[in-house]
Design an enzyme around this catalytic site. Structure first.
Site, mmCIF file in Angstrom:
data_model
loop_
_atom_site.group_PDB
_atom_site.id
_atom_site.type_symbol
_atom_site.label_atom_id
_atom_site.label_comp_id
_atom_site.label_asym_id
_atom_site.label_seq_id
_atom_site.Cartn_x
_atom_site.Cartn_y
_atom_site.Cartn_z
ATOM 1 N N ASP A 8 0.783 -1.407 -0.233
ATOM 2 C CA ASP A 8 0.214 -0.078 0.063
ATOM 3 C C ASP A 8 0.832 0.795 -0.055
ATOM 4 O OD1 ASP A 8 -2.420 1.042 0.650
ATOM 5 O OD2 ASP A 8 -1.618 2.252 2.189
ATOM 6 N N ILE A 9 1.188 1.937 -1.016
ATOM 7 C CA ILE A 9 1.707 3.667 -0.775
ATOM 8 C C ILE A 9 1.193 4.144 0.403
ATOM 9 C CG2 ILE A 9 1.674 5.696 -2.080
ATOM 10 C CD1 ILE A 9 1.286 4.177 -4.468
ATOM 11 N N GLU A 65 -4.428 2.948 -4.295
ATOM 12 C CA GLU A 65 -2.948 2.490 -4.573
ATOM 13 C C GLU A 65 -2.637 1.119 -3.522
ATOM 14 O OE1 GLU A 65 -5.024 3.938 -2.304
ATOM 15 O OE2 GLU A 65 -4.486 4.182 -0.048
#
Lengths: 352, 117
Positions: A210-211, A254
């Site tokens: 996950d960003i 994301e």
């Protein structure tokens, strides 16, 4: 680093079986515009010459072979659109030649057998060998003209349809922004790999990525910039996943996911850490991320990763590995982000 | 008896080649004369030795190219020979081979006749 244009991204992260080849720019449509190439195989020089001259006049390109063996090697080299085969040739006759070349072709190539023998047996043999049609000698040219035109058109139509089908299949499995496998592809492949791991009593790992602070990134830099960041991270993933059995997918928003069959804890966490470092080195500026005490923790885009490893056994279902990886990701996030965490089950995974 | 040369069939084949019919005929006869004498030799020899495989193949080949050029009488005799070889009938083989040889010579002469086209 400048954003990577979408069209330059290779499809190499997609699993080979479903999405191999350069399916987004096939050659069937290009081929449909060129003059059809006909391979003529006949041991009789008179008929060979007649066929060759006639075909050229009718707008075909022609290659000739004087016997069955030559026909097979010609076929391999030239990849003709259509084959005209004499039934009776010395050594390798037309029927056997037809069968052999269709076997090596893989795709259905129209073969028309020319026979001087208008008996039921020869006709049966021609069709049994895979020929699409037959004509008899002496050749009735107007009849041959129609049959050839129809066979070539039909074959090209089929090639186009195969290509379009392949393209659609690829599109249905691809995330258009990052060119990685999409969620649908990920679900299918994870299921497949999970069952395989269970069958072969083999460990399987999953990395969920996950960003960090992506919402403020989008809010402050705008969605186009956000899309470019997603593409750059996707590229970093691609560059760090090399084994043919591994699958890298965009899971959603994301989030990315990597399936690592046959990979235990150590290998999977190593991969995740390598990716975290690669994204760090991208140095994508992000001045709206996490703060502590009013001070910005990091000046760039980073990722967090949750890794899980499971040896599939009776009590575990496919959802278990997703669930664990998700929990591990949550741990990495709550611990501050820009780090990886691992959770696992079963003795072989060195479990918790 | 079949006509020696079926002009319509010959012209159809020459037309398929394109260009001047006389030129097409000269070119195709060149090719024909490369192969036909050998096939004829194989037929005569095959008949003498009762080699049915050789007979069948040679007769079939000569039949195809002859029929394509409209040489129907020769083609018809070839077919007879081919069928006989297929049935492995030794009876009258050499007589048929002789007939075939004569028909070939007559056909060749007719092909070379300037009045043909």
């Amino acid at each position: 680093m400048s954003p990577v244009p979408l069209n330059d991204l290779p499809l190499n992260a997609l699993p080979g079986n479903a999405l191999s080849g350069n399916a987004l720019s096939g050659n069937a449509s290009a081929r449909a515009k060129a003059a059809a190439l006909v391979l003529v195989a006949d041991d009789d020089p008179v008929i060979r010459k007649l066929l060759e001259s006639w075909l050229r006049q009718d707008g075909y390109r022609v290659v000739v072979a004087t016997n069955g063996a030559e026909c097979l090697s010609c076929f391999r080299q030239e990849q003709p659109d259509l084959v005209l085969l004499d039934a009776l040739m010395p050594e390798l006759n037309g029927f056997d030649c037809c069968q052999a070349l269709l076997r090596q072709a893989g795709l259905p190539v129209p073969v028309l057998i020319i026979t001087g023998l208008e008996d039921q047996d020869s006709i049966d043999r021609a069709f049994a060998a895979g020929a699409m049609d037959y004509i008899t000698k002496p050749i009735r040219w107007p009849v041959l003209r129609h049959r050839l035109r129809l066979l070539v058109e039909q074959a090209r139509q089929q090639a186009l349809m195969r290509e379009e089908h392949q393209q659609l299949k690829t599109l249905a499995m691809t995330d258009m922004l990052t060119n990685l496998a999409n969620r649908r592809c990920f679900d299918l492949e994870l299921g497949k790999e999970w069952r395989r791991a269970a069958r072969e009593r083999c460990i399987i790992s999953l990395v969920m990525i996950d960003i960090d602070s992506f919402k403020p990134y989008n809010d402050n830099y705008g969605h186009p910039q956000g899309d470019r960041a997603l593409q750059q991270v996707a590229q970093a993933l691609r560059e760090n996943i090399h084994r043919p059995g591994d699958l890298t997918a965009r899971y959603g928003g994301e989030e990315f996911a990597i399936v690592l069959p046959g990979t235990p804890r150590r290998g999977a966490t190593y991969v995740a850490e390598r990716i975290r470092q690669a994204v760090w080195r991208l140095q994508i500026p992000h001045l709206f991320g996490r703060q502590r005490g009013g001070v910005l923790l990091r000046d760039r885009v980073t990722i967090s990763a949750g890794v899980s490893s499971i040896l599939p056994q009776g009590e575990f279902t496919q959802g278990a590995i997703l669930d664990l990886a998700d929990r591990a990701l949550y741990q990495a996030k709550t611990a501050g982000g820009n780090q990886i965490a691992w959770l696992g089950k079963s003795e072989a995974s060195g479990a918790d | 008896m079949e006509p020696l040369i079926d002009r319509a069939q010959l012209l159809e084949s020459l037309e398929a080649m394109g260009g001047e019919p006389a030129e097409a005929l000269a070119l195709i006869l060149d090719l024909y004369s490369e192969d036909a004498p050998q096939l004829l030799g194989a037929i005569v020899q095959g008949a003498a030795a009762a080699d049915f495989e050789q007979l069948r193949f040679a007769a079939h080949s000569l039949k195809s190219s002859s029929a394509t050029l409209g040489a129907h009488r020769l083609a018809q005799l070839c077919q007879q020979m081919e069928h006989q070889a297929h049935r492995r009938e030794a009876h009258n083989l050499s007589a048929l081979a002789q007939q075939l040889q004569a028909a070939y010579q007559a056909t060749w002469a007719a092909f070379r006749d300037p009045a043909l086209l």
